[in-house]
Scaffold this motif. Structure first.
Motif, PDB file in Angstrom:
ATOM      1  N   GLU A 209       0.936  -1.036   0.021  1.00 53.65           N
ATOM      2  CA  GLU A 209      -0.133   0.130  -0.330  1.00 53.65           C
ATOM      3  C   GLU A 209       0.841   1.762   0.089  1.00 53.65           C
ATOM      4  O   GLU A 209       0.333   1.986  -0.930  1.00 53.65           O
ATOM      5  CB  GLU A 209      -0.848   0.120   0.971  1.00 53.65           C
ATOM      6  N   HIS A 210       2.573   1.413   0.250  1.00 54.22           N
ATOM      7  CA  HIS A 210       2.833   2.738   0.713  1.00 54.22           C
ATOM      8  C   HIS A 210       3.254   2.881  -0.808  1.00 54.22           C
ATOM      9  O   HIS A 210       3.432   4.154  -0.911  1.00 54.22           O
ATOM     10  CB  HIS A 210       3.938   1.840   1.541  1.00 54.22           C
ATOM     11  N   ARG A 211       3.535   1.581  -1.403  1.00 53.60           N
ATOM     12  CA  ARG A 211       4.312   1.779  -2.732  1.00 53.60           C
ATOM     13  C   ARG A 211       3.243   2.577  -3.619  1.00 53.60           C
ATOM     14  O   ARG A 211       4.289   3.184  -4.556  1.00 53.60           O
ATOM     15  CB  ARG A 211       4.949   0.164  -3.388  1.00 53.60           C
ATOM     16  N   LEU A 212       2.112   2.133  -3.437  1.00 56.48           N
ATOM     17  CA  LEU A 212       1.353   2.186  -4.210  1.00 56.48           C
ATOM     18  C   LEU A 212       0.660   3.970  -3.459  1.00 56.48           C
ATOM     19  O   LEU A 212       0.862   4.124  -4.781  1.00 56.48           O
ATOM     20  CB  LEU A 212      -0.438   1.751  -3.838  1.00 56.48           C
ATOM     21  N   ARG A 213       1.077   4.229  -3.017  1.00 57.95           N
ATOM     22  CA  ARG A 213       0.608   5.521  -2.375  1.00 57.95           C
ATOM     23  C   ARG A 213       1.841   6.276  -2.974  1.00 57.95           C
ATOM     24  O   ARG A 213       1.677   7.849  -2.968  1.00 57.95           O
ATOM     25  CB  ARG A 213       1.047   5.535  -0.604  1.00 57.95           C
ATOM     26  N   GLN A 214       2.843   5.776  -2.612  1.00 51.77           N
ATOM     27  CA  GLN A 214       4.347   6.663  -3.627  1.00 51.77           C
ATOM     28  C   GLN A 214       3.819   6.388  -5.405  1.00 51.77           C
ATOM     29  O   GLN A 214       4.584   7.827  -5.715  1.00 51.77           O
ATOM     30  CB  GLN A 214       5.346   5.715  -3.537  1.00 51.77           C
ATOM     31  N   HIS A 215       3.653   5.566  -5.917  1.00 50.91           N
ATOM     32  CA  HIS A 215       3.215   5.902  -7.408  1.00 50.91           C
ATOM     33  C   HIS A 215       1.769   7.543  -7.527  1.00 50.91           C
ATOM     34  O   HIS A 215       2.177   8.084  -7.902  1.00 50.91           O
ATOM     35  CB  HIS A 215       2.045   4.232  -7.882  1.00 50.91           C
ATOM     36  N   SER A 216       1.224   7.206  -6.838  1.00 56.82           N
ATOM     37  CA  SER A 216       0.312   8.293  -6.320  1.00 56.82           C
ATOM     38  C   SER A 216       0.409   9.950  -6.748  1.00 56.82           C
ATOM     39  O   SER A 216       0.649  10.775  -6.800  1.00 56.82           O
ATOM     40  CB  SER A 216      -1.083   7.818  -5.546  1.00 56.82           C
ATOM     41  N   ALA A 217       2.175   9.500  -5.196  1.00 56.67           N
ATOM     42  CA  ALA A 217       2.135  11.084  -5.261  1.00 56.67           C
ATOM     43  C   ALA A 217       3.205  11.521  -6.867  1.00 56.67           C
ATOM     44  O   ALA A 217       3.032  12.560  -7.010  1.00 56.67           O
ATOM     45  CB  ALA A 217       2.933  10.988  -3.864  1.00 56.67           C
ATOM     46  N   ARG A 218       3.678  10.568  -7.045  1.00 57.97           N
ATOM     47  CA  ARG A 218       4.932  10.675  -8.506  1.00 57.97           C
ATOM     48  C   ARG A 218       3.607  11.499  -9.052  1.00 57.97           C
ATOM     49  O   ARG A 218       4.347  11.823 -10.168  1.00 57.97           O
ATOM     50  CB  ARG A 218       5.746   9.512  -8.657  1.00 57.97           C
ATOM     51  N   LEU A 219       2.473  10.632  -9.780  1.00 62.24           N
ATOM     52  CA  LEU A 219       1.609  11.188 -10.165  1.00 62.24           C
ATOM     53  C   LEU A 219       1.227  12.847 -10.065  1.00 62.24           C
ATOM     54  O   LEU A 219       1.360  13.553 -11.037  1.00 62.24           O
ATOM     55  CB  LEU A 219       0.469  10.209 -10.637  1.00 62.24           C
ATOM     56  N   ARG A 220       0.800  12.731  -8.695  1.00 61.99           N
ATOM     57  CA  ARG A 220       0.826  14.055  -8.307  1.00 61.99           C
ATOM     58  C   ARG A 220       2.108  15.481  -8.493  1.00 61.99           C
ATOM     59  O   ARG A 220       1.434  16.195  -9.108  1.00 61.99           O
ATOM     60  CB  ARG A 220       0.173  13.962  -6.979  1.00 61.99           C
ATOM     61  N   ARG A 221       3.262  14.729  -8.512  1.00 63.87           N
ATOM     62  CA  ARG A 221       4.320  15.967  -8.682  1.00 63.87           C
ATOM     63  C   ARG A 221       4.018  16.067 -10.262  1.00 63.87           C
ATOM     64  O   ARG A 221       4.376  17.158 -10.863  1.00 63.87           O
ATOM     65  CB  ARG A 221       5.332  14.977  -7.799  1.00 63.87           C
ATOM     66  N   LEU A 222       3.784  14.898 -11.223  1.00 61.02           N
ATOM     67  CA  LEU A 222       3.966  15.076 -12.210  1.00 61.02           C
ATOM     68  C   LEU A 222       3.649  15.344 -12.941  1.00 61.02           C
ATOM     69  O   LEU A 222       3.398  16.244 -13.671  1.00 61.02           O
ATOM     70  CB  LEU A 222       4.047  13.252 -13.347  1.00 61.02           C
ATOM     71  N   GLU A 223       1.757  16.139 -12.259  1.00 67.66           N
ATOM     72  CA  GLU A 223       1.385  16.967 -12.549  1.00 67.66           C
ATOM     73  C   GLU A 223       0.996  18.459 -12.460  1.00 67.66           C
ATOM     74  O   GLU A 223       1.128  19.188 -13.573  1.00 67.66           O
ATOM     75  CB  GLU A 223      -0.165  17.303 -11.501  1.00 67.66           C
ATOM     76  N   GLY A 224       1.952  18.403 -11.241  1.00 59.75           N
ATOM     77  CA  GLY A 224       3.063  19.672 -10.772  1.00 59.75           C
ATOM     78  C   GLY A 224       3.743  20.246 -11.894  1.00 59.75           C
ATOM     79  O   GLY A 224       3.558  21.494 -12.802  1.00 59.75           O
ATOM     80  N   ARG A 225       4.358  19.337 -12.321  1.00 57.83           N
ATOM     81  CA  ARG A 225       5.498  19.866 -13.432  1.00 57.83           C
ATOM     82  C   ARG A 225       5.125  20.500 -14.477  1.00 57.83           C
ATOM     83  O   ARG A 225       5.676  21.661 -15.803  1.00 57.83           O
ATOM     84  CB  ARG A 225       6.299  19.023 -13.846  1.00 57.83           C
ATOM     85  N   ARG A 226       3.620  19.944 -14.923  1.00 54.07           N
ATOM     86  CA  ARG A 226       2.996  20.002 -15.943  1.00 54.07           C
ATOM     87  C   ARG A 226       2.643  21.347 -16.529  1.00 54.07           C
ATOM     88  O   ARG A 226       2.144  22.569 -17.347  1.00 54.07           O
ATOM     89  CB  ARG A 226       2.134  18.632 -17.063  1.00 54.07           C
TER      90      ARG A 226
END
Length: 226
Positions: A209-226
């Motif tokens: 679950e922690h790794r899935l949350r990390q994946h979700s956080a990476r998606l949000r960071r990618l969204e922020g860069r765009r």
């Protein structure tokens, strides 16, 4: 949508959402004993920001319901074994040996969240529970509404990432809440002799679950860069 009063007053309604123990950590991190499965009365009080006596009064009023959902009073050999497995409960800090110890599973803590009226954390847990239940009833993979004020600024790629992030998050809730968590609750209640194996498996699920949350956080960071 169901309101919180119904959740506070209906045991049947509480029972229908007790598998969603993941909600606890989404509202506030629940510190567990070293076995990774239980908390004490003091730890429950700290999580909800109330006094130990408030928790004890609630337990006295709803003892049978809480016991059904994972609250256990340990005595004698069971208490000594439990304390041996959880070194933080060493009797060295106590002038006298304890005669009993009440411990709670995550399911029991969630049960308390649905009974404790005078706690902001408990109210947030109930709100989150009801929101998730509403999502499950209306379609867990429904497209999320666009945030106010971002319709023009957000490009199609950002909206796509946001939608994907929401779908992944909702699917994690759905899978863990409907399958993994109920399975562990049943195994923990009926297979005490396999405690160590269950603890290891529980840890694996928590790490996944922690790794899935990390994946979700990476998606949000990618969204922020765009």
């Amino acid at each position: 949508m169901i309101d919180q009063t119904a959740l506070l007053e209906s045991r049947a309604l509480r029972s229908s959402v007790l598998e969603r123990t993941d909600v606890l950590d989404r509202v506030k991190t629940l510190a567990l004993l070293p076995d990774g499965l239980h908390v004490t009365t003091a730890m429950v009080a700290a999580y909800f920001g109330v006094s130990v006596e408030a928790v004890r009064q609630l337990v006295r009023r709803h003892h049978q319901e809480l016991e059904t959902n994972g609250m256990t009073v340990l005595r004698g050999a069971d208490l000594r074994t439990f304390e041996s497995d959880n070194m933080s409960l060493s009797l060295g800090s106590y002038p006298q040996a304890r005669r009993s110890l009440t411990v709670y599973s995550r399911r029991a803590v969630l049960n308390i969240a649905m009974l404790l009226r005078d706690s902001e954390v408990a109210r947030r847990v109930r709100t989150y529970l009801l929101d998730m239940e509403h999502l499950a009833r209306t379609g867990p993979l429904a497209e999320p509404a666009e945030p106010a004020g971002h319709t023009e600024a957000a490009g199609p790629e950002i909206l796509s990432l946001a939608a994907l992030d929401a779908r992944i998050d909702q699917r994690i809730h759905h899978v863990l809440g409907r399958t993994v968590v109920p399975m562990f609750n049943a195994l923990i209640e009926t297979s005490g002799e396999h405690r160590r194996e269950l603890t290891a498996l529980h840890g694996d699920v928590r790490r996944a679950e922690h790794r899935l949350r990390q994946h979700s956080a990476r998606l949000r960071r990618l969204e922020g860069r765009r």
